[in-house]
Design a protein around this motif. Sequence first.
Motif, PDB file in Angstrom:
ATOM      1  N   UNK A  73       0.827  -1.204   0.000  1.00 33.18           N
ATOM      2  CA  UNK A  73       0.000   0.000   0.000  1.00 33.18           C
ATOM      3  C   UNK A  73       0.867   1.263   0.000  1.00 33.18           C
ATOM      4  N   UNK A  74       0.491   2.185  -0.862  1.00 28.75           N
ATOM      5  CA  UNK A  74       1.251   3.420  -1.058  1.00 28.75           C
ATOM      6  C   UNK A  74       0.513   4.567  -0.368  1.00 28.75           C
ATOM      7  N   UNK A  75       1.220   5.240   0.547  1.00 34.28           N
ATOM      8  CA  UNK A  75       0.634   6.331   1.329  1.00 34.28           C
ATOM      9  C   UNK A  75       1.351   7.639   1.033  1.00 34.28           C
ATOM     10  N   UNK A  76       0.638   8.724   1.268  1.00 33.96           N
ATOM     11  CA  UNK A  76       1.223  10.048   1.035  1.00 33.96           C
ATOM     12  C   UNK A  76       0.693  11.021   2.088  1.00 33.96           C
ATOM     13  N   UNK A  77       1.583  11.815   2.708  1.00 30.18           N
ATOM     14  CA  UNK A  77       1.111  12.789   3.703  1.00 30.18           C
ATOM     15  C   UNK A  77       0.423  13.981   3.032  1.00 30.18           C
ATOM     16  N   UNK A  78      -0.767  14.297   3.512  1.00 33.59           N
ATOM     17  CA  UNK A  78      -1.519  15.448   3.013  1.00 33.59           C
ATOM     18  C   UNK A  78      -2.239  16.100   4.184  1.00 33.59           C
ATOM     19  N   UNK A  79      -2.711  17.293   3.960  1.00 32.45           N
ATOM     20  CA  UNK A  79      -3.496  17.971   4.991  1.00 32.45           C
ATOM     21  C   UNK A  79      -4.962  17.574   4.862  1.00 32.45           C
ATOM     22  N   UNK A  80      -5.576  17.279   6.017  1.00 27.71           N
ATOM     23  CA  UNK A  80      -6.999  16.970   5.994  1.00 27.71           C
ATOM     24  C   UNK A  80      -7.813  18.261   6.048  1.00 27.71           C
ATOM     25  N   UNK A  81      -9.133  18.124   6.204  1.00 26.61           N
ATOM     26  CA  UNK A  81     -10.002  19.307   6.164  1.00 26.61           C
ATOM     27  C   UNK A  81      -9.763  20.258   7.335  1.00 26.61           C
ATOM     28  N   UNK A  82      -9.084  19.771   8.376  1.00 23.73           N
ATOM     29  CA  UNK A  82      -8.780  20.620   9.531  1.00 23.73           C
ATOM     30  C   UNK A  82      -7.368  21.211   9.456  1.00 23.73           C
TER      31      UNK A  82
END
Length: 339
Positions: free
Chosen positions: A276-285
Amino acid sequence: MTVSSELKTVAVRHQNNAEIRLESIGGLGANLAGKMLAEAGVLRMGLNGWNAASYGSEKKGTPVKSYVRLTPPDVQIRGANPIEEPDVVGVFHEALFKTQNCIAGLKTDGILVVNTTKTPEQIRKESGLHTGTVVCVDAMGISVEEKTRVNTAMLGALCRVVPILDPDKVRDVIRDTFQGKYPGLTEANIRTFDRGYAEVTVQEFPPEAGEIPQPFVRPVSDFGYQTQNPGGIINTAGNSVLKDMSASRQGFLPDLNLAECIHCGNCDQVCPDMCFVWEPKENEKGRTFMFLQGIDYQYCKGCLKCVDVCPTSALTQLREEDLYAEEHSVKHDFPIIVG
């Protein structure tokens, strides 16, 4: 049942004896299939027979070879070596063509039986076969519908094109084998065998003048006792990122629907191969969060543990189709170090 002209031609050439090599992976039942063929030949048909298998660690997905020799009663079998120049090769998993030379040593008038949904012409190109007979059967599809395994469907296809095999005797051995261990699966496996026998597609490719079989070459490990570096040093760090696990899948893979994914990470925790490939991103908060991007199918061996633990319908079991993994794979950004 009417036998086609192609099958009659094959039968004439291979009616006296048979050297059969089954190419498979662990979990598809090739070892048991070889045993049942030998038992049917020796105990039910009165033939001389021999059977052996070779495999690595006993787990699903590892390469397996099963060998069967059958001859008439007046022809003795004096060898117990692996079959390097077979009359018949049965390939239980077409992805093996990517990693194994399955047709090595197959005689110019040999028979190639493949578990596939493709046409004989497509398999001929994919396998590198120049001459011989290609037999295609959707053994996986049959086994899924009948809730069995690939091996009994492949046995049916083999009995259809190898005339020294008596399908009634092989059917009796299948019945006895499953009646003793898994009585509830007996009739389903008989149906699987009968469908494998009936649902074959055959095409013959005549040999050209001077055609010679592809020679059998025994594989040599880079890390054998004669070939490893002094002290067992591995001078290519991180070489496991180059591995392709597609040949370990048994016909199924996880299908990801990102619209249903809640990015809980359960799948990543149970995955044994970091698919599984993951990537850090900003959520709605505005907080940094790890979001799932997709699956790198290069490393997926189809264990489907991720499907079992998914709390939503984001991951489902999908029967693998040609090029699906390549077209839907999200690649890892691993650094590759070459020493």
